[in-house]
Every structure is written in structure tokens, then in C-alpha cells.
Design an enzyme around this catalytic site. Structure first.
Site, PDB file in Angstrom:
ATOM      1  CD  GLU A   1       2.945  -3.595  -8.336  1.00 56.28           C
ATOM      2  OE1 GLU A   1       3.558  -2.876  -7.559  1.00 56.28           O
ATOM      3  OE2 GLU A   1       2.203  -4.516  -7.968  1.00 56.28           O
TER       4      GLU A   1
ATOM      5  CE  LYS B   1       0.656   5.755  -7.937  1.00 54.28           C
ATOM      6  NZ  LYS B   1       2.086   5.519  -7.834  1.00 54.28           N
TER       7      LYS B   1
ATOM      8  CG  ASP C   1      -1.960  -5.696  -2.878  1.00 51.97           C
ATOM      9  OD1 ASP C   1      -1.919  -5.076  -1.800  1.00 51.97           O
ATOM     10  OD2 ASP C   1      -1.026  -5.684  -3.707  1.00 51.97           O
TER      11      ASP C   1
ATOM     12  CG  HIS D   1      -0.339   4.817  -2.927  1.00 51.57           C
ATOM     13  ND1 HIS D   1      -0.704   3.510  -2.767  1.00 51.57           N
ATOM     14  CD2 HIS D   1       0.568   4.811  -3.924  1.00 51.57           C
ATOM     15  CE1 HIS D   1      -0.045   2.762  -3.637  1.00 51.57           C
ATOM     16  NE2 HIS D   1       0.743   3.526  -4.354  1.00 51.57           N
TER      17      HIS D   1
ATOM     18  CE  LYS E   1       2.349  -7.430  -5.692  1.00 50.26           C
ATOM     19  NZ  LYS E   1       2.523  -5.983  -5.833  1.00 50.26           N
TER      20      LYS E   1
ATOM     21  CG  HIS F   1      -4.240   0.981  -5.767  1.00 50.38           C
ATOM     22  ND1 HIS F   1      -4.459   1.829  -4.703  1.00 50.38           N
ATOM     23  CD2 HIS F   1      -3.224   0.169  -5.384  1.00 50.38           C
ATOM     24  CE1 HIS F   1      -3.597   1.521  -3.728  1.00 50.38           C
ATOM     25  NE2 HIS F   1      -2.850   0.526  -4.112  1.00 50.38           N
TER      26      HIS F   1
ATOM     27  CE  LYS G   1      -4.090  -1.598  -0.702  1.00 51.31           C
ATOM     28  NZ  LYS G   1      -2.884  -2.299  -1.178  1.00 51.31           N
TER      29      LYS G   1
ATOM     30  NE  ARG H   1       4.259  -5.938  19.952  1.00 47.16           N
ATOM     31  CZ  ARG H   1       3.236  -6.472  20.610  1.00 47.16           C
ATOM     32  NH1 ARG H   1       2.008  -6.105  20.313  1.00 47.16           N
ATOM     33  NH2 ARG H   1       3.440  -7.358  21.552  1.00 47.16           N
TER      34      ARG H   1
HETATM   35  C1  BG6 Z   1       0.198  -1.103  -2.861  1.00 46.36           C
HETATM   36  C2  BG6 Z   1       0.138  -2.605  -2.957  1.00 46.36           C
HETATM   37  O1  BG6 Z   1      -1.025  -0.587  -2.430  1.00 46.36           O
HETATM   38  O2  BG6 Z   1       0.497  -0.558  -4.138  1.00 46.36           O
HETATM   39  C3  BG6 Z   1       1.438  -3.167  -3.496  1.00 46.36           C
HETATM   40  O3  BG6 Z   1      -0.113  -3.156  -1.670  1.00 46.36           O
HETATM   41  C4  BG6 Z   1       1.809  -2.478  -4.794  1.00 46.36           C
HETATM   42  O4  BG6 Z   1       1.340  -4.573  -3.688  1.00 46.36           O
HETATM   43  C5  BG6 Z   1       1.753  -0.968  -4.661  1.00 46.36           C
HETATM   44  O5  BG6 Z   1       3.126  -2.896  -5.145  1.00 46.36           O
HETATM   45  C6  BG6 Z   1       1.926  -0.284  -6.003  1.00 46.36           C
HETATM   46  O6  BG6 Z   1       2.038   1.096  -5.820  1.00 46.36           O
HETATM   47  P1  BG6 Z   1       2.864   1.981  -6.839  1.00 46.36           P
HETATM   48  O7  BG6 Z   1       2.632   3.382  -6.389  1.00 46.36           O
HETATM   49  O8  BG6 Z   1       4.293   1.557  -6.728  1.00 46.36           O
HETATM   50  O9  BG6 Z   1       2.304   1.687  -8.198  1.00 46.36           O
END
Ligand code: BG6
Length: 484
Positions: free
Chosen positions: A211, A177, A230, A173, A335, A235, A143, A46
């Protein structure tokens, strides 16, 4: 396979994902000489920035995320990056993008939508209206792909009006991996595991993504999302699919995606009673991570004072098929946990009888640990004889460290997935029906949490989550691996 020339358009081009992941990924592939000489990355956003102003932003926000920086190649890479100001919701601003792109059948056009999902439909419509949604263009959806079943269906419907399913790349993603793909290799490139990969021999499966980080500066998004949306809906369920799916007939996109879909559709639905018994949700409080004091979730910048958003979920899921009936799949993510860790643990049944002078209970059941993070590898836990006199068996490990074994440099998940998009390979991307099936399964949990006014259980930052999570698995006489 060499890539065909391309123009990759990043919507949300000045945003966080683009700066932290997408531009560094493209730079890494440029350094690896994967990109055709005239391929370009066109960032749209933007801001009415000039090209120079945008590149200054890239220097500031993207360069720090580059792992192997090299000045000369960075300067060369920046020549591929073009900035086009554009208001995603205003079709009149798309002309500049049209004029910038190359309209040549030998140039692949890819639109990567790293924007909030409510813009997906409008962007696709606008691309179609100005004639940019050509039959051999592709669209990548980042996402969150919706926030419930209804919104996911809506996205599929709207994007599907403009692009055919074979043009749509829904990113998770985690599928990029290396270890996740290695799990496919392990299961279907070896004869050893498949006969044992079933309820007769496997007692339980644990999947953890823990995490250390908190929500950081993403409160605006995170507080309306939470760990279930999330991390778990996407995942963790994708990892579960790769562990549990039936052997696909080939690695072709629909063969793999059909197999994953079958798993999602076979997940046992939760009822209000079973979900209360089998799901634990938590929210972090102040504590210490790596010796550093960290605040409570509710004291993070911009956090609503009485937020009920969960930052931790643990659950016991089951798959109603002949292969898996009765095998618990324990899923957990959070987290501000004690460690950064992503792993899948497949535990086998105990031996039926000891022929040695030690009781059966002293034999640790075999387990296979598939580790995604922080290091990547496979570990098989076995019983072995201790050296020397006598016959005493103890647990031992058979380890495959991917870094040690294969000296070839590793690719970040986004590098791998971007290459797949540019090559037109859909296997590691979710199909529309898969996405909907995952939301469909999660929906009753969301509805139940919305309907009652119960709170997530507080847990201290720097721990493995609420005690109720250990109790959930403890009820079945088991422990999470780190707590064993
Ligand atoms: C993302 C989430 O999809 O994946 C985040 O939105 C998360 O909250 C992240 O921290 C974790 O990805 P990775 O590859 O660091 O484990």
C-alpha cells in the site's frame, strides 16, 4: 436470485467503515436494483442524533465515497436508511431497536458488527436478551477478529453461545475481490493448471499486498495491531489458502472451508530460530510517496515515540503436504511502499534442456501473475519466438484483462459480500476453526516479538521495504517481482 426482504442493522453505523464502505455498497446495489422495495439499512450508534442529523452526517461522510453518484437515486436510497441511537453495552437501550425492526419470518434480520471486537460478545448477548437473535437472523463479524489465539477463541465461544455457526459471517474483504474468486475459476474451471499445480512444477509463490498509504487517522487501532495482525493473519493467509488448497468437492461453504483449513493446519510452524531467519519486519520512516514528502511512522499523529509496531512484514512460509513440501511461499505486505499493488505470482520450474541455439539460462521460467490491484487481471509469462529470420526466443506475455474481456460493471468487495450475507451464502466467509487455525500459526511470531526487545527495521517511505526483505528472498537465488 432475488433477495428476500431484509432489515440490515449496522452496529458502528456512524463509524468509518459504515460511511466509507457499507453505505456506499448498499447504495450501489440499490442503484443496480438488487434491493427489495422495502428493504432497510438501520444504523445504530451512541450519538443521540435525530434521523435528520444522522442523514446530514451520511451526506457529509458517506456521499464523497460513492463512485457513481446520481442525485435522484441517492435521495431514494436515503429513505431506506434509519438511525437508532443505542448504547451497545446497555441492554435497556435495545428496546428502540426491537421496536424499529420488522418481526416477520419473511424479513431477514442481519446484524453487522462493525465495532471493536471486545463488544461482539456483549452485543450478541443483548440481542438474545431482547429476543432479536432469532433462528433465521444472521450476524456479520468485521475484523479485527481478535488480536491473538486466545481472544479469537473467546469471540468464537461467546458469539457461538447466541448464534449457530451457520448464522455467523466472518468477513475478510479480500475474499470479496473479483480476482480472488477468479483464481478459484482459473484453478477449478480449467483442466490446464491443476496437473501443474504442485511441487514438481512450481518453484515458488509470491504474495504481495503493498500500500502507498500510511496509518492515517487509525493510529489508536494500528499501533496495537501492526502489519502481521492487520494484514497477514487474515488477507494474506486467505490468499495463500485459495492458491494452495486441494480441490474442494464443490463450491459449498464447508467444502471450501475444509480445504482452506487443511492448508492453515499444514503451514510449517516457526520456531524461535526459524522465525528469526525467515521473517523480516519493518517500520516506515520519512520519505516520498508519489513525489510528496511523508512523515515517519513515529511522527504520525498520536504515534508513541518509541513504537515498535511493524508496518511491513515479509516472510518465507512453507506448507508441509505432499503437494507443496519444499515450495517456498513468500508473503509480503507493507504501508508507505513504492506502489499500491496486490498480486500473486506463481513461478514454474525452468525448462530442463534447450533445443535452441541459446542456453537454458536464457529461458525465463514461466510464471502466472494474478493481479488484484490496482487493475484486475491474469498474466501468463511465456517464451515465444521473435518474428523474422532465425530462431530466437524471448519472454512474451499472454494477458487477460478482466475489464476488457467482460464489459459487465464490477462490484466492490463489500457489495459482493453484503449480497452473499443477504442471500445466506457462506462460502466466502471464514469458519470459526479457520480463524483459530490462522491465529494459531501466527501466535509464535507474536509471542517471540513480544518477548524480545528487538526493533523493526526502518525503511524509507516510498520504497519496497527494508533491504533485508530482498535479502530474504535473495538467499534462495530469487527476487521479488518488481525488483527483478
Ligand atoms: C484492511 C486493513 O483490512 O485492509 C487496512 O485494516 C488496509 O490497514 C486495508 O489498508 C487494505 O484493503 P484494500 O482493499 O484497500 O487493499
Amino acid at each position: 436470485m432475488a433477495l428476500q426482504d431484509f432489515d440490515l442493522v449496522l452496529f458502528g453505523g456512524s463509524g468509518d467503515l459504515s460511511m466509507r464502505k457499507l453505505l456506499p455498497a448498499m447504495y450501489a446495489r440499490d442503484v443496480a436494483k438488487d434491493l427489495p422495495p422495502s428493504a432497510r439499512v438501520i444504523c445504530v450508534g451512541r450519538h443521540e442524533w435525530s434521523q435528520e442529523e444522522f442523514l446530514a452526517t451520511v451526506e457529509q461522510n458517506s456521499r464523497p465515497h460513492i463512485k457513481k453518484f446520481e442525485a435522484k437515486s441517492w435521495e431514494a436510497f436515503k429513505k431506506r436508511v434509519v438511525y437508532v441511537p443505542l448504547n451497545a453495552t446497555d441492554v435497556s437501550t435495545y428496546k428502540a431497536l426491537y421496536d424499529c425492526l420488522r418481526h416477520d419470518p419473511n424479513v431477514t434480520l442481519v446484524y453487522y458488527l462493525a465495532t471493536p471486537p471486545h463488544l461482539f460478545a456483549q452485543i450478541c448477548d443483548n440481542l438474545a436478551e431482547v429476543g432479536l437473535a432469532t433462528p433465521n437472523s444472521r450476524v456479520v463479524l468485521e475484523k479485527p477478529l481478535g488480536r491473538d489465539l486466545e481472544s479469537a477463541r473467546q469471540i468464537n465461544k461467546e458469539v457461538g453461545k447466541v448464534f449457530a455457526e451457520s448464522q455467523i459471517y466472518r468477513i475478510d474483504h479480500y475474499l470479496g475481490k473479483e480476482t480472488v474468486q477468479n483464481l478459484l475459476a482459473l484453478r477449478f474451471g480449467n483442466i490446464l493448471f491443476e496437473p501443474l499445480w504442485r511441487r514438481e512444477w512450481i518453484s515458488d509463490v509470491q504474495i504481495t499486498i503493498a500500500e502507498k498509504i500510511g496509518v492515517g487517522n487509525r493510529m489508536g487501532y494500528y499501533d496495537t495491531s501492526g502489519a502481521l495482525r492487520d494484514m497477514l493473519q487474515n488477507h494474506l493467509l486467505q490468499l495463500l489458502c485459495i492458491v494452495a488448497m486441494e480441490p474442494p468437492t464443490s463450491i459449498a461453504p464447508d467444502a471450501v472451508r475444509d480445504a482452506k483449513l487443511q492448508v492453515l493446519r499444514s503451514l510449517k510452524r516457526f520456531t524461535p530460530t526459524t522465525l528469526a531467519q525467515n521473517i523480516v519486519r519493518g517500520q516506515y520512516r520519512a520519505g516520498h510517496v508519489d513525489g510528496q514528502a511523508v512523515p515517519s511512522y513515529r511522527d504520525e499523529p498520536d504515534a508513541p515515540e518509541y513504537s515498535r509496531t511493524e508496518t511491513f512484514v515479509a516472510m518465507k512460509a512453507e506448507i508441509d503436504t505432499w503437494r507443496w513440501a519444499g515450495v517456498p511461499f513468500y508473503l509480503r505486505t507493507g504501508k508507505r511502499m513504492a506502489d499500491r499493488l496486490a498480486e500473486i505470482v506463481v513461478r514454474f520450474k525452468p525448462i530442463p534442456h534447450s533445443i535452441f541455439n541459446q542456453p537454458t539460462s536464457s529461458f525465463q521460467p514461466n510464471s502466472l501473475v494474478i493481479r488484484l490491484q490496482p487493475d484486475e487481471g491474469l498474466k501468463m509469462n511465456l517464451m515465444a519466438k521473435t518474428p523474422g529470420d532465425g530462431m530466437r526466443l524471448k519472454p512474451a506475455e499472454l494477458e487477460l484483462d478482466f475489464n476488457e474481456q467482460f464489459k459487465t460493471p464490477r462490484m466492490d468487495a463489500y457489495e459482493r459480500l453484503l449480497l452473499d450475507v443477504l442471500r445466506g451464502q457462506l462460502t466466502l466467509f471464514m469458519r470459526g476453526d479457520e480463524l483459530e487455525a490462522a491465529w494459531e500459526w501466527v501466535e509464535p511470531i507474536l509471542q517471540s516479538w513480544d518477548a524480545d526487545d528487538s526493533q523493526p527495521i526502518p525503511y524509507t517511505s516510498g520504497t519496497w521495504g527494508p533491504a533485508a526483505s530482498s535479502a530474504l528472498i535473495g538467499r534462495d537465488g530469487l527476487q521479488w517481482r518488481e525488483e527483478a
